[in-house]
Design a protein around this motif. Structure first.
Motif, PDB file in Angstrom:
ATOM      1  N   ARG A   7       0.833  -1.206   0.000  1.00  0.00           N
ATOM      2  CA  ARG A   7       0.000   0.000   0.000  1.00  0.00           C
ATOM      3  C   ARG A   7       0.872   1.264   0.000  1.00  0.00           C
ATOM      4  O   ARG A   7       0.557   2.260  -0.672  1.00  0.00           O
ATOM      5  CB  ARG A   7      -0.927  -0.015   1.211  1.00  0.00           C
ATOM      6  CG  ARG A   7      -2.066   1.005   1.131  1.00  0.00           C
ATOM      7  CD  ARG A   7      -2.997   0.885   2.328  1.00  0.00           C
ATOM      8  NE  ARG A   7      -3.532  -0.443   2.462  1.00  0.00           N
ATOM      9  CZ  ARG A   7      -4.587  -0.901   1.785  1.00  0.00           C
ATOM     10  NH1 ARG A   7      -5.189  -0.106   0.918  1.00  0.00           N
ATOM     11  NH2 ARG A   7      -5.019  -2.133   1.968  1.00  0.00           N
ATOM     12  N   PRO A  66       0.700  -2.341 -11.433  1.00  0.00           N
ATOM     13  CA  PRO A  66      -0.677  -2.840 -11.631  1.00  0.00           C
ATOM     14  C   PRO A  66      -0.981  -4.067 -10.778  1.00  0.00           C
ATOM     15  O   PRO A  66      -2.109  -4.237 -10.315  1.00  0.00           O
ATOM     16  CB  PRO A  66      -0.736  -3.153 -13.131  1.00  0.00           C
ATOM     17  CG  PRO A  66       0.683  -3.284 -13.564  1.00  0.00           C
ATOM     18  CD  PRO A  66       1.467  -2.363 -12.694  1.00  0.00           C
ATOM     19  N   HIS A  67       0.019  -4.919 -10.574  1.00  0.00           N
ATOM     20  CA  HIS A  67      -0.189  -6.094  -9.721  1.00  0.00           C
ATOM     21  C   HIS A  67      -0.370  -5.681  -8.259  1.00  0.00           C
ATOM     22  O   HIS A  67      -1.163  -6.283  -7.522  1.00  0.00           O
ATOM     23  CB  HIS A  67       0.990  -7.055  -9.860  1.00  0.00           C
ATOM     24  CG  HIS A  67       1.208  -7.530 -11.263  1.00  0.00           C
ATOM     25  ND1 HIS A  67       0.345  -8.393 -11.891  1.00  0.00           N
ATOM     26  CD2 HIS A  67       2.179  -7.228 -12.163  1.00  0.00           C
ATOM     27  CE1 HIS A  67       0.782  -8.637 -13.121  1.00  0.00           C
ATOM     28  NE2 HIS A  67       1.899  -7.923 -13.312  1.00  0.00           N
ATOM     29  N   ARG A  69      -1.695  -2.876  -7.259  1.00  0.00           N
ATOM     30  CA  ARG A  69      -3.058  -2.355  -7.136  1.00  0.00           C
ATOM     31  C   ARG A  69      -4.065  -3.506  -7.009  1.00  0.00           C
ATOM     32  O   ARG A  69      -5.012  -3.433  -6.214  1.00  0.00           O
ATOM     33  CB  ARG A  69      -3.400  -1.492  -8.348  1.00  0.00           C
ATOM     34  CG  ARG A  69      -2.583  -0.209  -8.480  1.00  0.00           C
ATOM     35  CD  ARG A  69      -3.197   0.675  -9.583  1.00  0.00           C
ATOM     36  NE  ARG A  69      -2.271   1.706 -10.003  1.00  0.00           N
ATOM     37  CZ  ARG A  69      -2.071   2.847  -9.353  1.00  0.00           C
ATOM     38  NH1 ARG A  69      -2.716   3.067  -8.218  1.00  0.00           N
ATOM     39  NH2 ARG A  69      -1.222   3.748  -9.817  1.00  0.00           N
ATOM     40  N   GLU A  70      -3.865  -4.557  -7.787  1.00  0.00           N
ATOM     41  CA  GLU A  70      -4.785  -5.698  -7.729  1.00  0.00           C
ATOM     42  C   GLU A  70      -4.697  -6.405  -6.385  1.00  0.00           C
ATOM     43  O   GLU A  70      -5.717  -6.846  -5.834  1.00  0.00           O
ATOM     44  CB  GLU A  70      -4.476  -6.673  -8.863  1.00  0.00           C
ATOM     45  CG  GLU A  70      -5.416  -7.876  -8.944  1.00  0.00           C
ATOM     46  CD  GLU A  70      -6.868  -7.465  -9.146  1.00  0.00           C
ATOM     47  OE1 GLU A  70      -7.761  -8.274  -8.775  1.00  0.00           O
ATOM     48  OE2 GLU A  70      -7.130  -6.359  -9.661  1.00  0.00           O
ATOM     49  N   LEU A  71      -3.487  -6.522  -5.829  1.00  0.00           N
ATOM     50  CA  LEU A  71      -3.339  -7.103  -4.492  1.00  0.00           C
ATOM     51  C   LEU A  71      -4.169  -6.344  -3.469  1.00  0.00           C
ATOM     52  O   LEU A  71      -4.850  -6.934  -2.623  1.00  0.00           O
ATOM     53  CB  LEU A  71      -1.869  -7.096  -4.073  1.00  0.00           C
ATOM     54  CG  LEU A  71      -0.966  -8.186  -4.635  1.00  0.00           C
ATOM     55  CD1 LEU A  71       0.484  -7.907  -4.245  1.00  0.00           C
ATOM     56  CD2 LEU A  71      -1.388  -9.553  -4.120  1.00  0.00           C
ATOM     57  N   ARG A  73      -6.799  -4.412  -4.069  1.00  0.00           N
ATOM     58  CA  ARG A  73      -8.227  -4.588  -4.347  1.00  0.00           C
ATOM     59  C   ARG A  73      -8.726  -5.919  -3.799  1.00  0.00           C
ATOM     60  O   ARG A  73      -9.802  -6.000  -3.205  1.00  0.00           O
ATOM     61  CB  ARG A  73      -8.475  -4.494  -5.857  1.00  0.00           C
ATOM     62  CG  ARG A  73      -8.500  -3.069  -6.400  1.00  0.00           C
ATOM     63  CD  ARG A  73      -9.085  -3.028  -7.798  1.00  0.00           C
ATOM     64  NE  ARG A  73      -8.204  -3.681  -8.766  1.00  0.00           N
ATOM     65  CZ  ARG A  73      -7.290  -3.032  -9.478  1.00  0.00           C
ATOM     66  NH1 ARG A  73      -7.116  -1.731  -9.313  1.00  0.00           N
ATOM     67  NH2 ARG A  73      -6.540  -3.692 -10.346  1.00  0.00           N
ATOM     68  N   VAL A  74      -7.932  -6.973  -3.993  1.00  0.00           N
ATOM     69  CA  VAL A  74      -8.318  -8.293  -3.481  1.00  0.00           C
ATOM     70  C   VAL A  74      -8.394  -8.279  -1.955  1.00  0.00           C
ATOM     71  O   VAL A  74      -9.321  -8.827  -1.348  1.00  0.00           O
ATOM     72  CB  VAL A  74      -7.336  -9.370  -3.973  1.00  0.00           C
ATOM     73  CG1 VAL A  74      -7.584 -10.696  -3.259  1.00  0.00           C
ATOM     74  CG2 VAL A  74      -7.457  -9.557  -5.479  1.00  0.00           C
ATOM     75  N   ASP A  76      -8.989  -5.703  -0.031  1.00  0.00           N
ATOM     76  CA  ASP A  76     -10.150  -4.927   0.391  1.00  0.00           C
ATOM     77  C   ASP A  76     -11.434  -5.734   0.228  1.00  0.00           C
ATOM     78  O   ASP A  76     -12.328  -5.684   1.084  1.00  0.00           O
ATOM     79  CB  ASP A  76     -10.234  -3.630  -0.408  1.00  0.00           C
ATOM     80  CG  ASP A  76      -9.131  -2.643  -0.038  1.00  0.00           C
ATOM     81  OD1 ASP A  76      -8.532  -2.821   1.044  1.00  0.00           O
ATOM     82  OD2 ASP A  76      -8.866  -1.725  -0.831  1.00  0.00           O
ATOM     83  N   ARG A  77     -11.538  -6.491  -0.878  1.00  0.00           N
ATOM     84  CA  ARG A  77     -12.734  -7.321  -1.077  1.00  0.00           C
ATOM     85  C   ARG A  77     -12.806  -8.419  -0.026  1.00  0.00           C
ATOM     86  O   ARG A  77     -13.893  -8.755   0.460  1.00  0.00           O
ATOM     87  CB  ARG A  77     -12.728  -7.926  -2.485  1.00  0.00           C
ATOM     88  CG  ARG A  77     -13.006  -6.930  -3.593  1.00  0.00           C
ATOM     89  CD  ARG A  77     -13.409  -7.633  -4.877  1.00  0.00           C
ATOM     90  NE  ARG A  77     -12.358  -8.507  -5.381  1.00  0.00           N
ATOM     91  CZ  ARG A  77     -11.420  -8.130  -6.235  1.00  0.00           C
ATOM     92  NH1 ARG A  77     -11.394  -6.882  -6.666  1.00  0.00           N
ATOM     93  NH2 ARG A  77     -10.498  -8.976  -6.656  1.00  0.00           N
TER      94      ARG A  77
END
Length: 312
Positions: A7, A66-67, A69-71, A73-74, A76-77
């Motif tokens: 982060r 980009p990876h 950012r995806e980490l 997002r995952v 947070d979900r």
């Protein structure tokens, strides 16, 4: 991989300066530098190049961004899926076709805004473990059976009794009876292949057998309700117990009979169990819904439950 370092990297890349990233994350600039350095050591590459304007991602940093950012997002979900008030109310029922499942359908109809997950666990011990771990929020179970004590952190309240009926095929000796008493069932073979030794429902039927001299057989594999109905329809010597509220559909040719059992009426006592510290906001609504249910009229000959059943 430490998500805080990821982060921090994303925040610094977006800000272009460690100082601005530190302000956004409410930490010191030194903390930002240490987190980025720790992530670089873990990945084995440099992620930023220092420039007069601040810090720019290197080629490796650009590839990783980009990876990263995806980490996030995952992550947070994943947190959102279990956050109280943001996830479904998860309720365990003993039978997906039984009365408890019907009560949950009624609750959902009256409270469509409450998202529900209704599932079926094996026995009370598994259900209690799921309550304590937070896997489920509530369960409908018979409580008090020997060998299945409730931990102090699990609360329970008896919410409804589910009357049992006798289910027979058209050739059974009792098929034409308008009702049958428990003593009259002595000597008749009652087949219930779903009974699993050591469960609370097995303890229920053990006590029923002991008090009224019944013969309940649980031999053979349990192939489900459809196979059970086929066997009962085709075998005049066999009958089975079924809740009067269990929804069943069978072929017209089966000619099955649902016969009320009396003298007294055997009822399966359902209690609602939950963890005392469970903060899910919909749990209180479910408890209030169950507490407001109308009481069933008293059976003329009374009802029967095992002696270990709590009164409330």
């Amino acid at each position: 991989m430490d998500l805080e370092t990821v982060r921090t990297f994303v925040t610094a890349a977006d800000a272009g300066q460690f100082q601005e990233a530190a302000a956004e994350l409410a930490v010191s600039q030194q903390a930002v530098s240490k987190r980025v350095a720790a992530l670089e050591r873990e990945l084995g590459v440099r992620l930023f190049t220092r420039t007069p304007r601040g810090a720019e991602p290197t080629i490796d940093g650009q590839a990783f961004l980009p990876h990263a950012r995806e980490l996030l997002r995952v992550a947070d979900r994943a947190a959102l899926s279990v956050r109280v008030g943001r996830r479904p109310l998860r309720v365990d029922v003993i039978n997906l076709r039984g009365a408890a499942s019907g009560l949950m359908r009624d609750f959902h109809r009256l409270h469509p805004d409450v998202e529900l997950d209704v599932l079926k666990l094996f026995g009370i011990d598994e259900a209690v473990a799921a309550l304590r771990s937070g896997t489920i929020d509530a369960t409908f179970r018979a409580v008090g059976a020997p060998g299945h004590p409730l931990p102090a952190d699990i609360a329970s309240v008896r919410v409804f009794d589910e009357p049992l009926q006798l289910l027979t095929g058209p050739g059974h000796a009792l098929a034409s009876a308008r009702s049958v008493s428990l003593p009259e069932l002595a000597g008749h073979r009652i087949w219930m292949p779903g009974i699993a030794p050591g469960t609370e429902w097995a303890a229920y039927y053990d006590d029923l057998v002991a008090q009224f001299g019944l013969t309940i057989e649980s031999t053979g594999p349990n192939f489900g309700s459809d196979a059970l109905l086929d066997t009962i329809a085709d075998t005049p010597a066999l009958a089975t117990f079924m809740s009067e509220q269990t929804r069943l559909v069978w072929p017209t040719g089966h000619g099955l009979r649902r016969i009320p059992v009396t003298g007294p009426v055997p009822v399966y006592p359902h209690s609602l169990l939950w963890h005392r510290d469970n903060p899910h906001p919909a749990l209180a609504g479910l408890r209030a819904h169950l507490a407001a249910l109308p009481q069933a009229p008293e059976a003329p000959d009374g009802t029967w439950v095992p002696p270990w059943t709590p009164s409330s």
